[in-house]
Motif scaffolding. Structure first.
Motif, PDB file in Angstrom:
ATOM      1  N   LEU A   1       0.859  -1.187   0.000  1.00  0.00           N
ATOM      2  CA  LEU A   1       0.000   0.000   0.000  1.00  0.00           C
ATOM      3  C   LEU A   1       0.894   1.234   0.000  1.00  0.00           C
ATOM      4  O   LEU A   1       1.728   1.399   0.893  1.00  0.00           O
ATOM      5  CB  LEU A   1      -0.919   0.006   1.216  1.00  0.00           C
ATOM      6  CG  LEU A   1      -1.728   1.296   1.441  1.00  0.00           C
ATOM      7  CD1 LEU A   1      -2.675   1.550   0.277  1.00  0.00           C
ATOM      8  CD2 LEU A   1      -2.499   1.234   2.758  1.00  0.00           C
ATOM      9  N   TYR A   2       0.715   2.098  -1.011  1.00  0.00           N
ATOM     10  CA  TYR A   2       1.511   3.323  -1.131  1.00  0.00           C
ATOM     11  C   TYR A   2       0.580   4.512  -0.937  1.00  0.00           C
ATOM     12  O   TYR A   2      -0.254   4.813  -1.801  1.00  0.00           O
ATOM     13  CB  TYR A   2       2.181   3.372  -2.508  1.00  0.00           C
ATOM     14  CG  TYR A   2       3.055   4.584  -2.745  1.00  0.00           C
ATOM     15  CD1 TYR A   2       4.367   4.612  -2.288  1.00  0.00           C
ATOM     16  CD2 TYR A   2       2.570   5.691  -3.430  1.00  0.00           C
ATOM     17  CE1 TYR A   2       5.177   5.709  -2.509  1.00  0.00           C
ATOM     18  CE2 TYR A   2       3.373   6.796  -3.653  1.00  0.00           C
ATOM     19  CZ  TYR A   2       4.668   6.800  -3.187  1.00  0.00           C
ATOM     20  OH  TYR A   2       5.464   7.902  -3.401  1.00  0.00           O
ATOM     21  N   ALA A   3       0.679   5.173   0.219  1.00  0.00           N
ATOM     22  CA  ALA A   3      -0.204   6.299   0.543  1.00  0.00           C
ATOM     23  C   ALA A   3       0.635   7.396   1.191  1.00  0.00           C
ATOM     24  O   ALA A   3       0.840   7.402   2.408  1.00  0.00           O
ATOM     25  CB  ALA A   3      -1.317   5.844   1.486  1.00  0.00           C
ATOM     26  N   VAL A   4       1.120   8.303   0.377  1.00  0.00           N
ATOM     27  CA  VAL A   4       2.026   9.333   0.892  1.00  0.00           C
ATOM     28  C   VAL A   4       1.413  10.732   0.869  1.00  0.00           C
ATOM     29  O   VAL A   4       1.958  11.650   1.458  1.00  0.00           O
ATOM     30  CB  VAL A   4       3.343   9.353   0.087  1.00  0.00           C
ATOM     31  CG1 VAL A   4       4.079   8.041   0.227  1.00  0.00           C
ATOM     32  CG2 VAL A   4       3.084   9.674  -1.380  1.00  0.00           C
ATOM     33  N   ASP A   5       0.309  10.925   0.206  1.00  0.00           N
ATOM     34  CA  ASP A   5      -0.287  12.265   0.117  1.00  0.00           C
ATOM     35  C   ASP A   5      -1.798  12.101   0.042  1.00  0.00           C
ATOM     36  O   ASP A   5      -2.361  11.903  -1.026  1.00  0.00           O
ATOM     37  CB  ASP A   5       0.244  12.994  -1.118  1.00  0.00           C
ATOM     38  CG  ASP A   5      -0.068  14.481  -1.067  1.00  0.00           C
ATOM     39  OD1 ASP A   5      -0.584  14.938  -0.031  1.00  0.00           O
ATOM     40  OD2 ASP A   5       0.194  15.184  -2.061  1.00  0.00           O
TER      41      ASP A   5
END
Length: 354
Positions: free
Chosen positions: A89-93
């Protein structure tokens, strides 16, 4: 490169707007041009819809990428990646809150499942809070507005204390005879601030008749057209309102006027008169926003709003450090001011002959 369709289109307009804004006062960069930017966005970027899976072959294995709404800007996404039994899971913004035209991050789709079991992500990538953020003055953005200190119907449009403070400060500055400058990127924070101010001006006709609300951007018309035609990427509230009332598009702004250049703005509304100006270049490093700041900063009645924490090493960040963190009331700066001046005929002829 893969991204959602609004990010690609609005990103292209943002890059073109930055170059055109910079070229008004500085020499064009030799490394690339506007045509290079357009060509890159058209040929090297693959666009996706939300929840559409994109399969990529990597070393004989299939990597599946899927975009989910992140709620930060139009088209912004959190990404899930699956390769075999491995999931990321890629959630940076992202933003958990719903704003005026976007729903927040669908956290329930990512973490909780039935009976309290967590989604089995092998890796979660996110971004930490900025270290400077804890030093900045904080206001509860989810708290309901309090009793207004500035009597006006416009404040009824404020949904949070954050919006109430912005409207109160803006209206108080205008009534004192000052102008308000809001530097922001073309497609990031601008849509929401436009909706807030347009709705507030609609509630108080005294504001709309006495204090112009202008957006200074060479690509403003095109950005607004793209926003109007992408309702399917917006919140359920926006879609429901549009279905109930045909032509109820939130970006049919009645009180905002767009200007392509600073010269057009000054000819229609002299800078000496109170107004609200939303301009590009949120870091005040180039373009009309920097030029406007240079012209307006000497007048104490004027007001400058920053809609986020500016990048380090920029004029905007220096102002935040000096006047917000260190509480300065006055400070002198040595700044580089850019301008273009037409060459005299003799020099121009000599330039082309050589």
């Amino acid at each position: 490169v893969i991204c959602t369709e609004p990010v690609c289109r609005l990103g292209e307009l943002s890059c073109v707007a930055y170059l055109e804004d910079r070229d008004k006062y500085q020499a064009s960069p030799e490394e690339f041009s506007v045509d290079d930017v357009v060509r890159t966005f058209m040929s090297r970027i693959t666009t996706l819809s939300y929840r559409e899976t994109y399969n990529l072959q990597v070393r004989g294995r299939t990597l599946a990428a899927c975009a989910l709404p992140a709620g930060h800007h139009l088209g912004s996404a959190c990404w899930t990646f699956h390769c075999g039994s491995y999931s990321v899971l890629y959630a940076v913004d992202f933003d958990l809150r719903c704003n005026r035209f976007l729903d927040g991050l669908e956290l329930q789709r990512l973490l909780p499942t039935s009976r309290g079991a967590a989604q089995p992500w092998d890796l979660v990538i996110t971004s930490p809070l900025p270290t400077l953020g804890g030093l900045l003055p904080q206001q509860g953005v989810q708290q309901a507005p309090q009793e207004a200190s500035v009597p006006t119907k416009a404040l009824t449009e404020a949904r949070t204390i954050k919006e109430q403070l912005l409207l109160e400060g803006t209206i108080a500055t205008l009534r004192r005879g000052g102008s308000v400058l809001i530097p922001s990127d073309v497609a990031g924070s601008v849509p929401e601030i436009l909706l807030l101010l347009d709705a507030a001006w609609e509630q108080d006709r005294q504001l709309s008749s006495n204090y112009p609300l202008v957006w200074l951007s060479s690509m403003g018309d095109m950005v607004l057209d793209h926003l109007k035609t992408r309702l399917e990427w917006m919140s359920k509230e926006v879609l429901a309102r549009f279905e109930e009332r045909i032509a109820s598009n939130p970006f049919m702004l009645r009180n905002v006027r767009i200007f392509q250049s600073l010269e057009e703005l000054c000819s229609a509304h002299p800078l000496s008169r109170p107004k609200v100006i939303i301009s590009s270049s949120p870091d005040l490093e180039s373009g009309d926003a920097r030029e406007l700041f240079m012209r307006l900063c000497g007048e104490p009645m004027n007001l400058l709003w920053f809609l986020g924490l500016p990048p380090a090493g920029t004029l905007a960040r220096q102002l935040v450090n000096d006047f917000v963190l260190q509480h300065a009331t006055r400070k002198e700066y040595r700044l580089q001011q850019y301008m273009k001046q037409a060459l005299p005929e003799e020099q121009l002829r000599a330039f082309y002959e050589t």
